[in-house]
Design an enzyme around this catalytic site. Structure first.
Site, PDB file in Angstrom:
ATOM      1  N   PRO A  93       0.863  -1.265   0.005  1.00 53.96           N
ATOM      2  CG  PRO A  93      -0.138  -0.999   2.109  1.00 53.96           C
ATOM      3  CD  PRO A  93       0.917  -2.146   1.228  1.00 53.96           C
ATOM      4  CD  GLU A 120       1.333  -5.535  11.092  1.00 46.33           C
ATOM      5  OE1 GLU A 120       1.490  -3.866  10.566  1.00 46.33           O
ATOM      6  OE2 GLU A 120       0.335  -5.909  11.511  1.00 46.33           O
ATOM      7  NE  ARG A 158      -8.695  -4.961 -20.312  1.00 48.44           N
ATOM      8  CZ  ARG A 158      -9.188  -4.235 -20.924  1.00 48.44           C
ATOM      9  NH1 ARG A 158      -8.177  -3.394 -21.013  1.00 48.44           N
ATOM     10  NH2 ARG A 158     -10.211  -4.310 -21.851  1.00 48.44           N
ATOM     11  CG  ASP A 173     -10.829  -0.121 -22.512  1.00 48.95           C
ATOM     12  OD1 ASP A 173     -11.818  -0.222 -22.821  1.00 48.95           O
ATOM     13  OD2 ASP A 173     -10.048  -1.196 -22.637  1.00 48.95           O
TER      14      ASP A 173
HETATM   15  N1  SAM Z   1       1.445  -2.853   7.488  1.00 50.60           N
HETATM   16  C1  SAM Z   1       1.475  -2.772   6.169  1.00 50.60           C
HETATM   17  C2  SAM Z   1       1.190  -1.137   5.872  1.00 50.60           C
HETATM   18  O1  SAM Z   1       0.388  -0.574   6.606  1.00 50.60           O
HETATM   19  O2  SAM Z   1       1.686  -0.536   4.824  1.00 50.60           O
HETATM   20  C3  SAM Z   1       0.181  -3.512   5.502  1.00 50.60           C
HETATM   21  C4  SAM Z   1       0.510  -4.946   5.218  1.00 50.60           C
HETATM   22  S1  SAM Z   1      -0.849  -5.519   4.413  1.00 50.60           S
HETATM   23  C5  SAM Z   1      -1.964  -6.327   6.016  1.00 50.60           C
HETATM   24  C6  SAM Z   1      -0.328  -7.001   3.759  1.00 50.60           C
HETATM   25  C7  SAM Z   1       0.208  -7.030   2.560  1.00 50.60           C
HETATM   26  O3  SAM Z   1      -0.844  -6.865   1.676  1.00 50.60           O
HETATM   27  C8  SAM Z   1       1.250  -6.167   1.958  1.00 50.60           C
HETATM   28  O4  SAM Z   1       2.582  -6.619   2.551  1.00 50.60           O
HETATM   29  C9  SAM Z   1       1.146  -5.975   0.770  1.00 50.60           C
HETATM   30  O5  SAM Z   1       1.805  -6.751  -0.134  1.00 50.60           O
HETATM   31  C10 SAM Z   1      -0.311  -6.420   0.496  1.00 50.60           C
HETATM   32  N2  SAM Z   1      -1.360  -5.106   0.205  1.00 50.60           N
HETATM   33  C11 SAM Z   1      -1.873  -4.626   1.254  1.00 50.60           C
HETATM   34  N3  SAM Z   1      -2.778  -3.568   0.726  1.00 50.60           N
HETATM   35  C12 SAM Z   1      -2.272  -3.329  -0.550  1.00 50.60           C
HETATM   36  C13 SAM Z   1      -2.322  -2.367  -1.677  1.00 50.60           C
HETATM   37  N4  SAM Z   1      -3.320  -1.427  -1.416  1.00 50.60           N
HETATM   38  N5  SAM Z   1      -1.898  -2.270  -2.634  1.00 50.60           N
HETATM   39  C14 SAM Z   1      -0.964  -3.406  -2.825  1.00 50.60           C
HETATM   40  N6  SAM Z   1      -0.480  -4.498  -2.002  1.00 50.60           N
HETATM   41  C15 SAM Z   1      -1.393  -4.171  -0.796  1.00 50.60           C
END
Ligand code: SAM
Length: 245
Positions: A93, A120, A158, A173
């Site tokens: 994220p 995490e 795609r 698109d």
């Molecule tokens: N503690 C992290 C933070 O707040 O940045 C979030 C960890 S999340 C619970 C677990 C995993 O989900 C991350 O390591 C990532 O690979 C994935 N993930 C969660 N949200 C995402 C997003 N918006 N975009 C891409 N990957 C995401």
């Protein structure tokens, strides 16, 4: 294109129906050898007897952190399986937002290696060593990177030549940088507009008629109308895409 996914849930990437990637365009593209993908279980690279991939965070606090060694070993082993250089992508994220522009950039790569985190997240040191492109699919938190990896894969696949039939071209698109956009309005050249509204049979439904111009048979006028609709929608719904007027 070859896509490798490093995950602790490889079953989620099954190409056999009814998994998400086993249907529709990704499935067709895979069948036509436009793309192949393999999901590798990071757990297979764990060295401890319980196949542990995560541990408690230094400094305390809740949650678990994915350890450096299994992630590193999995990346090294998977990369060595194919001579094509892999663009490493970590789903997080905290990464660069996934836009159509970035999707177009990734679609040009011969190979992608997607790393899905859990808990995490992943120990920062292995991220530093691998220096992947960090990509986010939006400002919200998923439980794992698998769904984010699938979103990225679907958007990229795609765009690969041979994925879409003529009946579903990606040119108009939303967010695509179609050259035709500049043909009718210089101010629109290079803009990533939303798509226009679409209609199909019957001509009238519940007293609502299809816009007359679409049944006029005048292709030039239809193209102009569609572009106007795209510009109007974009101005109304996503003025940020129009840039400064
Ligand atoms: N503690 C992290 C933070 O707040 O940045 C979030 C960890 S999340 C619970 C677990 C995993 O989900 C991350 O390591 C990532 O690979 C994935 N993930 C969660 N949200 C995402 C997003 N918006 N975009 C891409 N990957 C995401």
């Amino acid at each position: 294109m070859l896509i490798d996914i490093l995950t602790t849930f490889p079953e989620m990437f099954s190409a056999e129906a009814p998994a998400a990637l086993g249907l529709s365009i990704p499935a067709r593209a895979r069948k036509a050898s436009v793309v192949e993908w393999h999901a590798t279980n990071i757990r297979d690279y764990a060295t401890d007897k319980h196949q542990k991939t995560d541990d408690r965070p230094f400094g305390g606090g809740p949650g678990m952190v994915m350890m450096c060694q299994p992630v590193w070993d999995a990346v090294m082993a998977v990369e060595a399986k194919d001579p094509r250089p892999a663009r490493r992508v970590l789903l997080t994220p905290q990464g660069r937002p996934l836009t159509q522009g970035l999707v177009e950039e990734l679609a040009k790569e011969p190979r992608l290696l997607l790393i899905a985190g859990h808990y995490e997240g992943i120990d920062e040191r292995v991220i530093e060593k691998l220096s992947p492109l960090e990509v986010s699919i939006g400002d919200y938190v998923l439980s794992g990177g698998e769904l984010a990896a699938m979103v990225l894969m679907d958007a990229v696949i795609r765009l690969l030549p041979g994925s879409l039939g003529a009946e579903d071209s990606a040119e108009t698109d939303s967010f695509s940088a179609a050259e035709a956009v500049g043909k009718f309005g210089k101010d629109l050249a290079g803009r990533r507009l939303l798509d226009c509204p679409h209609y199909t049979r019957p001509r009238e439904w519940m007293g609502m008629a299809v816009p007359e111009i679409l049944i006029s048979g005048d292709h030039e006028k239809v193209a102009k109308w569609r572009l106007e609709q795209r510009a109007e929608r974009t101005r109304a719904r996503r003025p940020d895409l129009m840039g400064p007027e």
